[in-house]
Design a protein around this motif. Structure first.
Motif, short mmCIF file in Angstrom:
data_model
loop_
_atom_site.label_atom_id
_atom_site.label_comp_id
_atom_site.label_asym_id
_atom_site.label_seq_id
_atom_site.Cartn_x
_atom_site.Cartn_y
_atom_site.Cartn_z
N ILE A 243 57.92 52.44 34.87
CA ILE A 243 57.75 52.29 36.34
C ILE A 243 56.37 52.74 36.81
CG2 ILE A 243 58.65 52.80 38.43
CD1 ILE A 243 61.24 53.85 37.25
N LYS A 244 55.60 51.79 37.00
CA LYS A 244 54.17 51.90 37.41
C LYS A 244 53.92 52.12 38.91
CE LYS A 244 51.25 51.99 34.48
NZ LYS A 244 50.73 52.97 33.62
N THR A 245 53.07 53.09 39.15
CA THR A 245 52.67 53.07 40.77
C THR A 245 51.43 52.37 40.89
OG1 THR A 245 53.83 55.07 41.00
CG2 THR A 245 52.02 54.52 42.51
N ILE A 246 51.50 51.46 41.77
CA ILE A 246 50.18 50.79 42.20
C ILE A 246 49.94 51.33 43.55
CG2 ILE A 246 49.15 48.48 42.50
CD1 ILE A 246 50.41 48.74 39.68
N TYR A 247 48.87 52.23 43.30
CA TYR A 247 48.57 52.86 44.84
C TYR A 247 48.23 52.08 45.94
CZ TYR A 247 48.83 57.05 42.17
OH TYR A 247 49.53 58.03 41.09
N GLY A 248 48.64 51.99 46.79
CA GLY A 248 48.43 51.52 47.97
C GLY A 248 49.22 50.05 48.22
N ALA A 249 50.06 49.72 46.98
CA ALA A 249 50.82 48.33 47.30
C ALA A 249 52.13 48.56 46.86
CB ALA A 249 50.11 47.52 46.02
N GLY A 250 52.52 49.41 45.97
CA GLY A 250 54.10 49.53 45.64
C GLY A 250 54.18 50.08 44.03
N TYR A 251 55.10 49.31 43.59
CA TYR A 251 55.55 49.61 42.23
C TYR A 251 55.77 48.28 41.26
CZ TYR A 251 56.83 54.02 44.14
OH TYR A 251 56.67 55.23 45.05
N ILE A 252 55.71 48.42 40.08
CA ILE A 252 55.87 47.39 38.97
C ILE A 252 56.73 48.03 37.93
CG2 ILE A 252 55.02 45.83 37.39
CD1 ILE A 252 52.48 45.23 39.00
N PHE A 253 57.79 47.14 37.51
CA PHE A 253 58.64 47.67 36.12
C PHE A 253 58.23 46.90 35.18
CE2 PHE A 253 62.06 47.84 33.54
CZ PHE A 253 62.76 48.70 33.39
N LEU A 254 57.62 47.64 34.13
CA LEU A 254 56.97 46.74 33.17
C LEU A 254 57.97 46.52 31.83
CD1 LEU A 254 53.61 48.69 33.10
CD2 LEU A 254 54.37 46.37 34.15
N GLY A 255 59.41 46.68 32.22
CA GLY A 255 59.94 46.67 30.68
C GLY A 255 60.32 45.30 30.56
N ASP A 256 60.91 44.70 29.64
CA ASP A 256 61.60 43.62 29.06
C ASP A 256 63.11 43.77 29.38
OD1 ASP A 256 59.15 42.40 28.33
OD2 ASP A 256 59.37 43.43 26.59
N VAL A 257 63.83 42.97 30.24
CA VAL A 257 65.08 43.11 30.67
C VAL A 257 66.05 42.09 30.27
CG1 VAL A 257 66.66 43.62 32.69
CG2 VAL A 257 64.38 44.38 32.68
N SER A 258 67.26 42.42 29.99
CA SER A 258 68.28 41.33 29.65
C SER A 258 69.54 41.86 30.15
CB SER A 258 68.34 41.27 28.04
OG SER A 258 68.91 42.26 27.35
N TRP A 259 70.21 40.82 30.68
CA TRP A 259 71.38 41.25 31.40
C TRP A 259 72.73 40.58 30.39
CZ3 TRP A 259 72.24 43.97 35.79
CH2 TRP A 259 70.97 44.29 36.41
N THR A 260 73.81 41.35 30.10
CA THR A 260 74.89 41.01 29.39
C THR A 260 75.98 41.39 30.16
OG1 THR A 260 74.80 43.09 28.45
CG2 THR A 260 73.51 41.34 27.35
#
Length: 234
Positions: free
Chosen positions: A217-234
């Motif tokens: 969970i990366k903070t992009i200061y002044g903009a918001g957040y980005i989640f950088l994981g590779d996600v799969s739903w089962t």
């Protein structure tokens, strides 16, 4: 289909009666309690969809109860309190309450807030499952736990789960504070921003992230957040 159950915990009988009447007129089932001990005993045999909790209880610290409810019950928790200071609202939201309503209030507002919470909870997610896997972790949204690659589980609250699901359903995309407020609800401002900061910090801790250099969970200061994981739903 059974109507959603809303529990009301408040030591003032007039408020319990007023809320129960308004909610039942709107089609909800209700259960009312004046003391935390009675309420906690009822939870052994009933599962509420929304809990309305007053902080000024005669037999228990309301904030402690709110935090335990959010972690253990999986229900939406809405605080109803005469404590109107910003810090009180911030503290309630930091302890994983989903909303905070200040007394005196219009019963119609409470009904509207309950409906909003239930609409968000029951809206069809982009994924068709309540289980997401990412970077050695498994998020079980049906039981509000994070499982690591050793099978060890850590609980997360309803409010933390909303933030985590938002990230997992939009990986590698910028999520602005404005989008979070629009999606998760609540009034924009200092109390919402502080609550989000705390929930994200807690999620990072549960994901064993380095707070100075988080990988997922990366903070992009002044903009918001980005989640950088590779996600799969089962």
């Amino acid at each position: 289909m059974t109507a959603p159950l809303v529990t009301i915990l408040d030591d003032e009988p007039e408020i319990r009666s007023m809320l129960a009447d308004a909610l039942e007129d709107a089609g909800f089932r209700t259960m009312s309690f004046s003391r935390a001990t009675e309420f906690e005993a009822a939870l052994k045999s009933h599962t509420p969809d929304v809990c309305l909790v007053d902080l000024g209880l005669p037999d228990r610290d309301g904030l402690t109860l709110v935090h335990r409810l959010a972690l253990e019950q999986g229900a939406a928790v809405i605080i109803i309190s005469g404590r109107a200071q910003v810090q009180d609202r911030v503290t309630g939201l930091e302890l994983s309450a989903d909303d905070y309503i200040i007394k005196p209030f219009d019963p119609a507002e409470v009904v509207a807030r309950v409906r909003v919470r239930l609409r968000r909870d029951r809206a069809a997610p982009q994924s068709a499952s309540d289980t997401a896997r990412f970077n050695g972790w498994t998020a079980h949204f049906n039981r509000y736990t994070l499982e690591n690659d050793k099978g060890e589980e850590t609980p997360f609250s309803h409010a933390e789960g909303e933030v985590l699901r938002l990230f997992l359903e939009s990986p590698k995309r910028l999520i602005s504070r404005a989008h979070m407020q629009e999606t998760l609800g609540g009034a924009a401002g200092e109390s919402f921003d502080r609550a989000m900061d705390v929930r994200i910090s807690r999620l990072r801790t549960k994901l064993c992230e380095d707070p100075r250099n988080p990988r997922l969970i990366k903070t992009i200061y002044g903009a918001g957040y980005i989640f950088l994981g590779d996600v799969s739903w089962t």
